[in-house]
Design a protein around this motif. Structure first.
Motif, mmCIF file in Angstrom:
data_model
loop_
_atom_site.group_PDB
_atom_site.id
_atom_site.type_symbol
_atom_site.label_atom_id
_atom_site.label_comp_id
_atom_site.label_asym_id
_atom_site.label_seq_id
_atom_site.Cartn_x
_atom_site.Cartn_y
_atom_site.Cartn_z
ATOM 1 N N LEU A 181 30.539 45.031 43.411
ATOM 2 C CA LEU A 181 31.550 44.552 44.357
ATOM 3 C C LEU A 181 31.653 43.036 44.273
ATOM 4 C CD1 LEU A 181 30.256 46.638 47.393
ATOM 5 C CD2 LEU A 181 31.947 47.330 45.686
ATOM 6 N N TYR A 182 32.628 42.496 45.031
ATOM 7 C CA TYR A 182 32.692 41.049 45.213
ATOM 8 C C TYR A 182 32.020 40.757 46.544
ATOM 9 C CZ TYR A 182 36.070 41.843 41.563
ATOM 10 O OH TYR A 182 36.660 42.259 40.403
ATOM 11 N N LEU A 186 33.333 38.412 49.296
ATOM 12 C CA LEU A 186 34.667 38.680 49.842
ATOM 13 C C LEU A 186 34.608 39.844 50.823
ATOM 14 C CD1 LEU A 186 36.889 38.405 46.611
ATOM 15 C CD2 LEU A 186 36.189 36.613 48.194
ATOM 16 N N VAL A 196 42.184 42.000 45.518
ATOM 17 C CA VAL A 196 41.963 41.487 44.166
ATOM 18 C C VAL A 196 42.286 42.586 43.147
ATOM 19 C CG1 VAL A 196 40.186 40.781 42.527
ATOM 20 C CG2 VAL A 196 40.270 39.722 44.773
ATOM 21 N N GLY A 200 46.060 43.340 43.058
ATOM 22 C CA GLY A 200 46.801 42.306 42.337
ATOM 23 C C GLY A 200 46.717 42.514 40.836
ATOM 24 N N THR A 201 45.521 42.819 40.363
ATOM 25 C CA THR A 201 45.339 43.035 38.929
ATOM 26 C C THR A 201 46.077 44.291 38.471
ATOM 27 O OG1 THR A 201 43.210 41.940 38.989
ATOM 28 C CG2 THR A 201 43.635 43.373 37.119
ATOM 29 N N ARG A 213 49.674 43.482 38.202
ATOM 30 C CA ARG A 213 49.933 42.662 37.008
ATOM 31 C C ARG A 213 49.928 43.511 35.742
ATOM 32 N NH1 ARG A 213 46.704 38.554 34.694
ATOM 33 N NH2 ARG A 213 48.332 37.165 34.027
ATOM 34 N N PRO A 269 48.091 37.241 41.969
ATOM 35 C CA PRO A 269 47.005 38.080 41.440
ATOM 36 C C PRO A 269 46.042 37.304 40.544
ATOM 37 C CG PRO A 269 49.075 39.256 41.319
ATOM 38 C CD PRO A 269 49.412 37.866 41.786
ATOM 39 N N LEU A 270 46.584 36.425 39.708
ATOM 40 C CA LEU A 270 45.716 35.664 38.808
ATOM 41 C C LEU A 270 44.878 34.657 39.598
ATOM 42 C CD1 LEU A 270 45.004 35.328 35.840
ATOM 43 C CD2 LEU A 270 46.792 33.610 35.658
ATOM 44 N N ARG A 300 43.933 34.861 42.712
ATOM 45 C CA ARG A 300 42.942 35.563 43.535
ATOM 46 C C ARG A 300 41.688 35.919 42.757
ATOM 47 N NH1 ARG A 300 46.379 40.503 45.727
ATOM 48 N NH2 ARG A 300 47.920 39.377 46.945
ATOM 49 N N PRO A 329 37.562 33.666 43.087
ATOM 50 C CA PRO A 329 36.289 34.012 43.734
ATOM 51 C C PRO A 329 35.697 35.316 43.199
ATOM 52 C CG PRO A 329 38.097 34.412 45.245
ATOM 53 C CD PRO A 329 38.687 33.737 44.038
ATOM 54 N N ALA A 330 36.563 36.196 42.680
ATOM 55 C CA ALA A 330 36.076 37.450 42.109
ATOM 56 C C ALA A 330 35.246 37.176 40.861
ATOM 57 C CB ALA A 330 37.248 38.378 41.787
ATOM 58 N N ASP A 356 31.899 35.903 41.684
ATOM 59 C CA ASP A 356 31.026 36.938 42.226
ATOM 60 C C ASP A 356 30.564 37.959 41.201
ATOM 61 O OD1 ASP A 356 30.250 36.658 44.770
ATOM 62 O OD2 ASP A 356 31.628 38.115 45.639
ATOM 63 N N ASN A 357 31.474 38.463 40.380
ATOM 64 C CA ASN A 357 31.127 39.629 39.569
ATOM 65 C C ASN A 357 32.089 39.792 38.385
ATOM 66 O OD1 ASN A 357 30.350 42.131 38.591
ATOM 67 N ND2 ASN A 357 30.052 42.997 40.628
ATOM 68 N N VAL A 376 35.397 42.434 37.333
ATOM 69 C CA VAL A 376 36.726 41.915 36.989
ATOM 70 C C VAL A 376 37.212 42.572 35.702
ATOM 71 C CG1 VAL A 376 38.035 39.870 36.303
ATOM 72 C CG2 VAL A 376 36.418 39.720 38.193
#
Ligand SMILES: Nc1ncnc2c1ncn2[C@@H]1O[C@H](COP(=O)(O)OP(=O)(O)OP(=O)(O)O)[C@@H](O)[C@H]1O
Ligand SMILES: [Mg+2]
Lengths: 275, 317
Positions: A98-99, A102, A110, A113-114, A117, B183-184, B186, B189-190, B193-194, B198
């Protein structure tokens, strides 16, 4: 030992002769498996049997030493996890990824959004990076749907870091589901969760997956969970598939009772006497 | 993630508007201090974007310096005195270099990223020190700039530099604020973190880092050009030396990465502290700064940004 039969008819996922060696350890020794579209398959096996390695190879995290993996007739053996995810195979992790810094909501946004995209939320989505009103509304809707499907609404603004284990598992799976995958591999979705909670969590996951029409593979140690939710079971031992078929039949199999059930679960009295 | 303009940013934009409107009434020293703070804030804004992504550049003076020299060379070697063109050139040169180096930088993390960025800045420093045409260690002066054909002298020149800095700060903060909601954006911070998750979401960590590195370089170039205009003089020691990068990291820590306006506030605080320390304790000024840093880390680990951004979130149980 009964060998794994590869069911190639209508297979959405087809692994052929996968081998993976870590030094002297055979994590995969000639695995051939076909997975039918929209089926639910349970992967069982004692610790170190090669279940996670199988998931890792399918999703591109590990490259097999030899053998091939096909998804929808396309060879994906050498693709990266990113490329494979984009094609429509998603996964959750034995240890949730996880993040942590957040909130639950931000974690999902997140991922949304990806997915937007990458064009995985359907054709009505706005073009890349465009925060049009329509896309925003869709995002809100998708967020609300995922929060409710995975029972995360009460945790919406909590940081992922402070979530209870069962909720972490649910969020991990939710993140995988955001991109609306065709195939989902769940690595021990109920590990670290109390046995009373297991069925509730599996019910929630399976309901969400059934709504979306996802081909599902899940790794599980609890044989009650396996026989309740799986249509087919693959039993791993020492990097090989030692039994493959309906849960009832596989769980009765002598080898499975000896090498799988007997080790992680109390085997019925007398199971050892066959040995 | 609210889509409405955040209140702190709105207040900051109002402040910039007031600054533009009342620039003429500010004393010369304040105009100069604010011009430099806006220039520095611009570079630090890029640095905090990298920090959001989990990366610390110990060589961001590379882009400050490229922007400053691009503007300075156009101004004094080619007689192109327009301020807007100067800033555009600074942004272009720094942005292109950041884009090119980004292919390499995006594959490094942690101390390797920090060290490699430092190395590139020191290479530039070494080149400039050896360049007799550019005044070696002495550097060179800029001639009085113009804006859209208007010749600017003395007080007028200083006022327009401040106004240009304020306008660009407004554009940069709004731009980055919006970017961080795409989206890009954001992903920053992801990624911190990890990275594994991603990639398993179907996003390219390397691409996202590359874009952020390029934006940071671009902002650094704009800040450098503004700094060259504000000071009227450029030289390697005050633009490219590693202590400059260290100062930028210091200001970035003072700022924190959770807000797009905090870098400018932190730069203003820093420049004010530096001015006061120079005036009142010229020999112990590093000591004062060190003490300030210590207090900051003890009492405000999230920087000024942590005061500006209140997250609507339940406390940990
Ligand atoms: N990256 C790796 N490097 C070295 N050995 C590995 C690696 N990954 C797995 N192994 C080894 O391969 C074997 C299979 O591991 P795998 O993680 O696939 O088992 P598993 O069936 O998922 O077990 P568990 O139920 O404990 O999760 C084990 O012996 C393990 O130690
Ligand atoms: Mg495992």
């Amino acid at each position: 030992m009964s060998t794994a039969s590869s069911r190639s008819a209508a297979a959405v996922l087809q692994a052929r002769n996968l081998r993976k060696q870590f030094g002297a350890v055979t994590a995969a020794g000639d695995i051939s498996v076909g997975i039918e579209r929209l089926s639910v398959t349970g992967l069982i096996g004692s610790n170190g049997a090669g279940k996670t390695t199988f998931v890792n190879m399918i999703t591109g995290y590990l490259k097999p030493d030899s053998g091939t993996i096909e998804f929808d007739g396309r060879d994906i053996t050498t693709l990266t996890p990113r490329a494979i995810t984009r094609l429509g195979i998603a996964r959750s992790f034995q240890i949730p990824q996880l993040y942590d810094a957040l909130s639950v909501e931000e974690n999902i946004l997140v991922a949304l959004g990806t997915a937007a995209r990458n064009g995985q939320l359907g054709p009505a989505t706005a073009p890349r990076g465009q925060a049009s009103r329509l896309a925003r509304q869709q995002e809100e809707q998708a967020l609300a749907q995922i929060l409710s499907q995975f029972q995360l609404r009460d945790y919406r603004v909590r940081l992922a870091r402070v979530l209870p284990q069962g909720v972490r598992k649910a969020l991990d799976i939710a993140l995988a589901m955001v991109a609306r995958p065709q195939v989902l591999l769940l690595d021990e979705p109920t590990s670290g969760v109390s046995s009373e909670e297991k069925f509730a969590i599996m019910d929630m996951i399976m309901t969400a997956l059934a709504q979306q029409g996802v081909t599902t593979l899940f790794v599980e140690h609890d044989m009650e969970v396996v026989s309740r939710y799986a249509q087919r079971v693959l039993a791993f031992y020492d990097g090989r598939v030692i039994a493959d078929g309906e849960p009832k039949r596989v769980l009765q199999d002598d080898d499975v009772r000896r090498y799988v059930v007997g080790m992680s679960h109390a085997a019925p009295a007398g199971a050892r006497s066959h040995a | 993630m609210s889509k409405r303009l955040d209140p702190a940013l709105a207040v900051f934009l109002a402040l910039l508007a007031a600054l533009i409107a009342f620039a003429a009434w500010l004393p010369a020293w304040a105009q100069s201090l604010l011009s430099i703070a806006l220039a520095t804030g611009m570079v630090v804004l890029g640095l905090t974007l990298l920090m959001r992504t989990g990366l610390v550049s110990f060589g961001q003076s590379l882009y400050l310096c490229l922007g400053a020299y691009a503007a300075g060379i156009l101004n004094s070697k080619y007689g192109v005195t327009d301020m807007i063109i100067a800033v555009g050139a600074g942004a272009l040169v720094a942005g292109v270099v950041a884009f090119l180096l980004g292919f390499l930088m995006a594959t490094y993390r942690h101390i390797f990223f920090a060290t490699l960025s430092l190395a590139f800045s020191m290479i530039l420093y070494g080149l400039l020190v050896k360049s007799a045409d550019l005044g070696s260690t002495d550097g060179f002066n800029l001639t009085a700039p113009t804006i859209m054909g208007i010749k600017l002298e003395g007080a007028l020149s200083q006022r327009y530099k401040l106004i240009l800095g304020a306008v660009l700060a407004a554009i940069a903060t709004i731009g980055l604020w919006r970017y961080l909601r795409t989206p890009l954006g954001r992903l920053a911070p992801a990624i911190r973190d990890n990275e594994l998750r991603v990639e398993y979401m179907g996003a390219s960590v390397r691409h996202a880092v590359h874009v952020k590195y390029t934006i940071a370089g671009l902002l650094g170039g704009i800040g450098g050009a503004l700094a060259a205009l504000a000071v009227g003089h450029i030289d390697p020691d005050s633009m490219a030396y590693w202590t400059v990068s260290g100062e930028l990291v210091f200001i970035a820590v003072l700022s924190g990465s959770a807000s797009v306006i905090a870098p400018f506030l932190a730069a203003a605080v820093f420049e004010t502290l530096r001015m006061l320390a120079h005036d009142y304790s010229p020999n112990t000024w590093q000591l004062s700064l060190g003490a300030a840093m210590l207090l900051l880390i003890l009492f405000l680990p999230g920087g000024l940004a942590s005061v500006l951004v209140r997250r609507s979130r339940e406390p940990a149980p």
